[in-house]
Motif scaffolding. Structure first.
Motif, PDB file in Angstrom:
ATOM      1  N   LYS A  88       0.864  -1.273  -0.029  1.00  0.00           N
ATOM      2  CA  LYS A  88      -0.103   0.062  -0.025  1.00  0.00           C
ATOM      3  C   LYS A  88       0.810   1.407  -0.104  1.00  0.00           C
ATOM      4  O   LYS A  88       0.568   2.348  -0.788  1.00  0.00           O
ATOM      5  CB  LYS A  88      -0.920   0.093   1.322  1.00  0.00           C
ATOM      6  N   HIS A  89       1.832   1.241   0.639  1.00  0.00           N
ATOM      7  CA  HIS A  89       3.038   2.359   0.799  1.00  0.00           C
ATOM      8  C   HIS A  89       3.497   2.585  -0.746  1.00  0.00           C
ATOM      9  O   HIS A  89       3.759   3.769  -1.022  1.00  0.00           O
ATOM     10  CB  HIS A  89       3.946   2.218   1.705  1.00  0.00           C
ATOM     11  N   MET A  90       3.917   1.686  -1.274  1.00  0.00           N
ATOM     12  CA  MET A  90       4.523   1.650  -2.582  1.00  0.00           C
ATOM     13  C   MET A  90       3.536   2.082  -3.497  1.00  0.00           C
ATOM     14  O   MET A  90       3.767   3.118  -4.354  1.00  0.00           O
ATOM     15  CB  MET A  90       4.861   0.151  -2.979  1.00  0.00           C
ATOM     16  N   GLU A  91       2.181   1.997  -3.344  1.00  0.00           N
ATOM     17  CA  GLU A  91       1.010   2.327  -4.291  1.00  0.00           C
ATOM     18  C   GLU A  91       0.938   3.980  -3.982  1.00  0.00           C
ATOM     19  O   GLU A  91       0.587   4.443  -4.971  1.00  0.00           O
ATOM     20  CB  GLU A  91       0.073   1.535  -3.977  1.00  0.00           C
ATOM     21  N   ASP A  92       0.896   4.356  -2.841  1.00  0.00           N
ATOM     22  CA  ASP A  92       0.695   5.588  -2.268  1.00  0.00           C
ATOM     23  C   ASP A  92       1.886   6.367  -3.114  1.00  0.00           C
ATOM     24  O   ASP A  92       1.740   7.717  -3.408  1.00  0.00           O
ATOM     25  CB  ASP A  92       0.696   5.762  -0.806  1.00  0.00           C
ATOM     26  N   MET A  93       3.099   5.757  -2.783  1.00  0.00           N
ATOM     27  CA  MET A  93       4.213   6.696  -3.398  1.00  0.00           C
ATOM     28  C   MET A  93       4.092   6.806  -4.712  1.00  0.00           C
ATOM     29  O   MET A  93       4.547   8.101  -5.354  1.00  0.00           O
ATOM     30  CB  MET A  93       5.545   6.084  -2.987  1.00  0.00           C
ATOM     31  N   ILE A  94       3.772   5.721  -5.786  1.00  0.00           N
ATOM     32  CA  ILE A  94       3.600   5.650  -7.036  1.00  0.00           C
ATOM     33  C   ILE A  94       2.602   6.930  -7.394  1.00  0.00           C
ATOM     34  O   ILE A  94       2.806   7.597  -8.533  1.00  0.00           O
ATOM     35  CB  ILE A  94       3.399   4.430  -7.689  1.00  0.00           C
ATOM     36  N   THR A 108       0.015  -7.600  -5.501  1.00  0.00           N
ATOM     37  CA  THR A 108      -0.609  -6.400  -6.078  1.00  0.00           C
ATOM     38  C   THR A 108      -1.878  -6.742  -6.780  1.00  0.00           C
ATOM     39  O   THR A 108      -3.020  -5.714  -6.818  1.00  0.00           O
ATOM     40  CB  THR A 108       0.267  -5.730  -7.049  1.00  0.00           C
ATOM     41  N   ILE A 109      -2.041  -7.718  -7.597  1.00  0.00           N
ATOM     42  CA  ILE A 109      -3.275  -8.122  -8.066  1.00  0.00           C
ATOM     43  C   ILE A 109      -4.463  -8.598  -7.028  1.00  0.00           C
ATOM     44  O   ILE A 109      -5.548  -8.234  -7.228  1.00  0.00           O
ATOM     45  CB  ILE A 109      -3.153  -9.432  -8.953  1.00  0.00           C
ATOM     46  N   GLN A 110      -3.925  -9.445  -6.002  1.00  0.00           N
ATOM     47  CA  GLN A 110      -4.845  -9.844  -5.133  1.00  0.00           C
ATOM     48  C   GLN A 110      -5.469  -8.661  -4.200  1.00  0.00           C
ATOM     49  O   GLN A 110      -6.646  -8.707  -3.985  1.00  0.00           O
ATOM     50  CB  GLN A 110      -3.899 -10.773  -4.197  1.00  0.00           C
ATOM     51  N   ILE A 132      -0.766  -0.548  -8.963  1.00  0.00           N
ATOM     52  CA  ILE A 132       0.550  -0.897  -9.483  1.00  0.00           C
ATOM     53  C   ILE A 132       0.574  -1.770 -10.584  1.00  0.00           C
ATOM     54  O   ILE A 132       1.420  -1.855 -11.384  1.00  0.00           O
ATOM     55  CB  ILE A 132       1.342  -1.389  -8.265  1.00  0.00           C
ATOM     56  N   SER A 133      -0.196  -2.922 -10.543  1.00  0.00           N
ATOM     57  CA  SER A 133      -0.257  -3.738 -11.752  1.00  0.00           C
ATOM     58  C   SER A 133      -0.720  -3.377 -12.984  1.00  0.00           C
ATOM     59  O   SER A 133      -0.362  -3.955 -13.837  1.00  0.00           O
ATOM     60  CB  SER A 133      -1.269  -4.891 -11.277  1.00  0.00           C
ATOM     61  N   LYS A 134      -1.266  -2.189 -13.185  1.00  0.00           N
ATOM     62  CA  LYS A 134      -1.625  -1.440 -14.337  1.00  0.00           C
ATOM     63  C   LYS A 134      -0.215  -0.743 -14.813  1.00  0.00           C
ATOM     64  O   LYS A 134      -0.492  -0.310 -16.125  1.00  0.00           O
ATOM     65  CB  LYS A 134      -2.576  -0.518 -14.259  1.00  0.00           C
TER      66      LYS A 134
END
Length: 267
Positions: free
Chosen positions: A213-219, A242-244, A249-251
């Motif tokens: 989740k932190h990686m997604e927020d960063m992106i 990431t898919i689950q 991020i998976s996109k």
């Protein structure tokens, strides 16, 4: 006359005896002298420590031994030596009580000494626990500070060209580290004049969903400040995570290695 009152009245004698008969003969004393500490400073600290233990076992004062434990950690004092010194103070008190009784039999009885010894053991145990607690609190604080510093040093964006940068994610990544890494990486990106950032996961170990989740927020934050994020070195397990969790991020465009990602960007 109670034993505690006698110890309070003869506190100075006990403190002096601890320093001259025991502490000046320890390796710690010699080491501190060799490192340039003055005799006056060593004497003051040693007597002060001994005096606080006497105050505690007699009930005269209640020193904050947890604070002392934290200070001793910062002084790089071995906690085992502190316990050893406390045991020596205990032995000194008992030795002096027996000696004084032989000189003045009317002061107290053997039963009084035994009872006081039992009470002292309980108090010393509590003091040791308090010292250790303070010592360990400071140790945990120091470890956390060092960990944060390592994270900050390891999350800088590496400029590859004037417009492209690489952010290598190295090592184990849990919730705490994910948070600090996100903050530091965004700060670093904001200072660079780049428009594309390759986030490389080749050497990353993501511990939990919160790290994801932190990686997604960063992106998402990179996108908000005008950066195009590209992924490289994505490991199968992380990709499945990431898919689950339905992560965006998976996109993103993703490449098997950093080399492939840079080649795609014409480098």
């Amino acid at each position: 006359m109670q034993i505690s009152q006698i110890l309070i009245s003869r506190r100075a004698e006990l403190v002096d005896a601890f320093y001259s008969d025991y502490y000046t003969k320890t390796d710690e004393y010699k080491l501190r002298l060799n490192e340039g500490e003055t005799e006056e400073s060593i004497c003051s600290l040693s007597k002060s420590s001994c005096g606080m233990i006497i105050d505690a076992v007699t009930g005269e004062k209640e020193p904050d031994f947890s604070t002392i434990g934290r200070r001793r950690f910062n002084d790089k004092t071995d906690i085992k030596k502190i316990h050893q010194h406390m045991n020596e103070v205990d032995k000194l008190i008992i030795t002096k009580l027996i000696f004084w009784k032989e000189q003045e039999a009317h002061l107290y009885t053997d039963v009084d000494i035994i009872q006081f010894m039992m009470e002292t053991k309980d108090i010393l145990t509590l003091i040791q626990q308090s010292l250790l607690e303070g010592f360990m609190q400071e140790n945990r604080k120091k470890v956390a500070e060092q960990r944060k510093e390592i994270i900050q040093l390891s999350t800088g964006i590496i400029p590859i060209t004037e417009t492209i940068g690489v952010l290598p994610i190295v090592g184990s990544l849990d919730d705490d580290r994910g948070y600090f890494m996100k903050e530091k990486a965004i700060e670093s990106a904001d200072k660079l004049a780049i428009d594309t950032i390759v986030i490389d996961f080749s050497s990353a170990i993501l511990k939990d969903d919160l790290a994801t989740k932190h990686m997604e927020d960063m992106i998402q934050s990179f996108k908000l400040i005008g950066l195009l994020p590209i992924l490289s070195g994505m490991q199968p397990r992380f990709a499945q995570q990431t898919i689950q969790v339905g992560s965006s991020i998976s996109k993103l465009d993703s490449f098997g290695s950093l080399e492939q990602a840079l080649r795609h960007l014409g480098i």
